[in-house]
Write an enzyme that holds these catalytic residues in place. Structure first.
Site, PDB file in Angstrom:
ATOM      1  N   GLU A 158       0.834  -1.213   0.000  1.00 44.83           N
ATOM      2  CA  GLU A 158       0.000   0.000   0.000  1.00 44.83           C
ATOM      3  C   GLU A 158       0.862   1.254   0.000  1.00 44.83           C
ATOM      4  O   GLU A 158       0.815   2.087   0.905  1.00 44.83           O
ATOM      5  CB  GLU A 158      -0.938  -0.016   1.211  1.00 44.83           C
ATOM      6  CG  GLU A 158      -1.949  -1.160   1.146  1.00 44.83           C
ATOM      7  CD  GLU A 158      -3.065  -1.053   2.179  1.00 44.83           C
ATOM      8  OE1 GLU A 158      -2.840  -0.456   3.237  1.00 44.83           O
ATOM      9  OE2 GLU A 158      -4.163  -1.569   1.910  1.00 44.83           O
ATOM     10  N   GLU A 190      -5.517  -8.271  -0.941  1.00 42.46           N
ATOM     11  CA  GLU A 190      -6.160  -8.028   0.361  1.00 42.46           C
ATOM     12  C   GLU A 190      -7.617  -7.693   0.137  1.00 42.46           C
ATOM     13  O   GLU A 190      -7.932  -6.783  -0.640  1.00 42.46           O
ATOM     14  CB  GLU A 190      -5.528  -6.837   1.095  1.00 42.46           C
ATOM     15  CG  GLU A 190      -4.275  -7.143   1.835  1.00 42.46           C
ATOM     16  CD  GLU A 190      -3.795  -5.968   2.687  1.00 42.46           C
ATOM     17  OE1 GLU A 190      -4.631  -5.272   3.292  1.00 42.46           O
ATOM     18  OE2 GLU A 190      -2.576  -5.769   2.724  1.00 42.46           O
TER      19      GLU A 190
HETATM   20  C1  BG6 Z   1      -4.342  -2.712   4.816  1.00 40.10           C
HETATM   21  C2  BG6 Z   1      -3.012  -3.193   5.287  1.00 40.10           C
HETATM   22  O1  BG6 Z   1      -4.347  -1.353   4.984  1.00 40.10           O
HETATM   23  O2  BG6 Z   1      -5.486  -3.058   5.490  1.00 40.10           O
HETATM   24  C3  BG6 Z   1      -3.049  -4.255   6.348  1.00 40.10           C
HETATM   25  O3  BG6 Z   1      -2.162  -3.558   4.247  1.00 40.10           O
HETATM   26  C4  BG6 Z   1      -4.222  -3.995   7.268  1.00 40.10           C
HETATM   27  O4  BG6 Z   1      -1.807  -4.276   6.989  1.00 40.10           O
HETATM   28  C5  BG6 Z   1      -5.503  -4.078   6.464  1.00 40.10           C
HETATM   29  O5  BG6 Z   1      -4.254  -4.830   8.370  1.00 40.10           O
HETATM   30  C6  BG6 Z   1      -6.788  -3.950   7.251  1.00 40.10           C
HETATM   31  O6  BG6 Z   1      -6.739  -2.828   8.065  1.00 40.10           O
HETATM   32  P1  BG6 Z   1      -6.957  -2.922   9.628  1.00 40.10           P
HETATM   33  O7  BG6 Z   1      -6.617  -1.596  10.152  1.00 40.10           O
HETATM   34  O8  BG6 Z   1      -8.378  -3.282   9.836  1.00 40.10           O
HETATM   35  O9  BG6 Z   1      -6.020  -3.966  10.101  1.00 40.10           O
END
Ligand code: BG6
Length: 478
Positions: free
Chosen positions: A182, A374
């Protein structure tokens, strides 16, 4: 059962990151890293954003990364669970400071290499392809303290040495690489994103964009090195994705949404096309930013990525009247609250069609294969008295997003694979909570680090296993 547009060999799996799962934050020679300094609780945001300098740990604070979910010692059990679901890909990251505890050493820490060698060998044992991020929200603290992290040009060489070490040490085990997780989050969360801490009175935009330039050059340089070490290596960039919708069809709102998209896509424009986009000159002028870019930098930037990876949690929304008061940050990037979509318990939008829109936009723009690395729902899970977790809400979220991805493939977009985020519960990056769970596997640990760390399969575990076995044909929840 509907037909599947997923091609044979489509990679199905899940994703973790070193800093949110491994723990053992000082084991076997590992150095302190940025995420190790970010506490749980009230002080978290100021540190994450680079507004409060934290170069030493405080006894009275709790740091969730220090033990996380103990993947460091439980990787065999965790990878076996992934194999049981039928994963053909597992995304994780290497902690830079396990290999180079300070970051500027000339030779790596053998114990760090040995650990990842074991992890990737374990994946291969089950036919799981590792997909490895070189920098997922962790910079060795020594580089932050001594060099100011990515604001310093010297970081390019340190990172290149680290990346070359990885490509050589794990050659034959890993062929899919991502440079910076990201990368656009550097603008929104400068310390956790890139180790940046601001001095009073500084032009933050200047610091952020110069750091971004160094990361972009480093990313292109290591892409070149990866191809030199082994032409089979495939390297991707990684965007915190999600298109901005205009709040209304008012031309000013449409323009605002386009500008907000460019803020994030700027990074991918450089990584995928090999040069700064036309709009950047005006952007920098208006922000009072003057970049130091050498001719050699411009030549290196021409080494573009092989594919575009991205995270997608939700779409975003912007208007000409958007400001600090009327917007809020879901997944770090500020957005207006779109009244047309549902929201998670943490206020993040739920918009599967937005995924199809985002994928179409990205392929129209870059014409490179996409990889959704993701996607998932952060939710509170409850263990029943029988020790089960009925996470139908998570199944429904994943189902709708996989359907949207299938539509994008049917739209003609080449997609390499899908790794659902936090396939095993881990520490949330934004809040540091364990209770914001994404996993198909439950981990017995609470927000303050209590619990046995025992792993339990959720209902979504069995559902995802069936999805993978049918190559996305069977998404039904029964
Ligand atoms: C992304 C990241 O921003 O979202 C992860 O690459 C992160 O590291 C994921 O965990 C979800 O966000 P969060 O804050 O709910 O963990």
């Amino acid at each position: 059962m509907s037909d599947t547009p997923f091609p044979a060999g489509f990679l199905w799996g899940g994703a973790l990151a070193a800093n949110q799962s491994e723990g053992s934050y000082l084991a076997d020679g590992k150095g302190l890293t940025t995420v190790d300094m970010i506490p749980h609780g009230a002080n978290r945001m100021a540190v994450k954003l680079g507004l409060e300098k934290r170069f030493t740990l405080r006894e009275e604070e709790f740091y969730p990364s220090h033990d996380a979910i103990d993947f460091y010692h439980r990787y065999k059990e965790d990878i076996a669970l992934m194999a049981e679901m039928g994963f053909t890909v597992f995304r994780t990251s290497i902690a830079w400071s396990r290999l180079f505890p300070d970051g500027d050493e000339l030779t790596p820490n053998a114990d760090g290499i040995a650990f990842y060698h074991k992890v990737f060998t374990e994946c291969r044992k089950y036919g799981i392809e590792p997909l490895v991020t070189l920098a997922h929200f962790d910079v060795p603290m020594h580089l932050v303290i001594e060099y100011g992290s990515w604001r310093n040009r010297k970081m390019i060489d340190f990172f290149a040495r680290y990346a070359r070490t990885c490509f050589e040490a794990f050659d034959g085990l890993v062929k899919y690489w991502l440079t910076f997780n990201e990368i656009n989050i550097l603008l929104h969360s400068p310390f956790s994103g890139a180790g940046l801490v601001f001095e009073p009175g500084e032009n933050h935009e200047q610091v952020k964009y110069q750091a971004a330039h160094h990361e972009l050059v480093a990313s292109a340089l290591v892409t070149k090195i990866a191809h030199e070490v082994n032409p089979q290596n495939q390297v991707g960039c990684m965007l915190a994705g999600g298109n901005f919708y205009p709040w209304s069809c008012k031309p000013e709102d449409v323009w605002a949404a386009l500008q907000k998209d460019r803020e994030n896509l700027f990074f991918i424009d450089v990584q995928a096309r090999g040069a700064y986009p036309a709009y950047s000159a005006r952007l920098f002028r208006e922000k009072g930013v003057t970049l130091e870019i050498t001719d050699e930098d411009a030549a290196i930037l021409r080494h573009t990525v092989d594919f575009i990876s991205f995270s997608y949690y939700a779409s975003r929304c912007a208007s000409a009247e958007m400001n600090e008061q009327n917007s809020s940050a879901a997944n770090v990037v500020k957005s207006l609250t779109n009244p047309h979509i549902a929201r998670s318990a943490w206020g993040w939008g739920i918009d599967p069609l937005g995924l199809r829109i985002t994928m179409n936009m990205m392929y129209d723009r870059y014409q490179k294969p996409l990889f959704l690395v993701e996607n998932g729902l952060g939710a509170r899970d409850e263990l029943t008295a029988a020790g089960e977790i009925h996470d139908d809400y998570r199944i429904s979220y994943l189902q709708q997003h996989i359907e949207a991805m299938a539509e994008a493939i049917a739209d003609g977009i080449p997609v390499m694979g899908y790794t659902t985020w936090g396939c095993i519960d881990l520490v949330a990056a934004s809040t540091g909570e364990m209770s914001k769970r994404y996993g198909l596997v439950y981990v017995d640990r609470d927000d303050m680090g209590n619990g046995t760390l025992q792993r339990t399969r959720k209902k979504s575990f069995w559902w995802y296993k069936k999805v993978i076995a049918s190559n996305g044909r069977d998404l039904s929840s029964e």
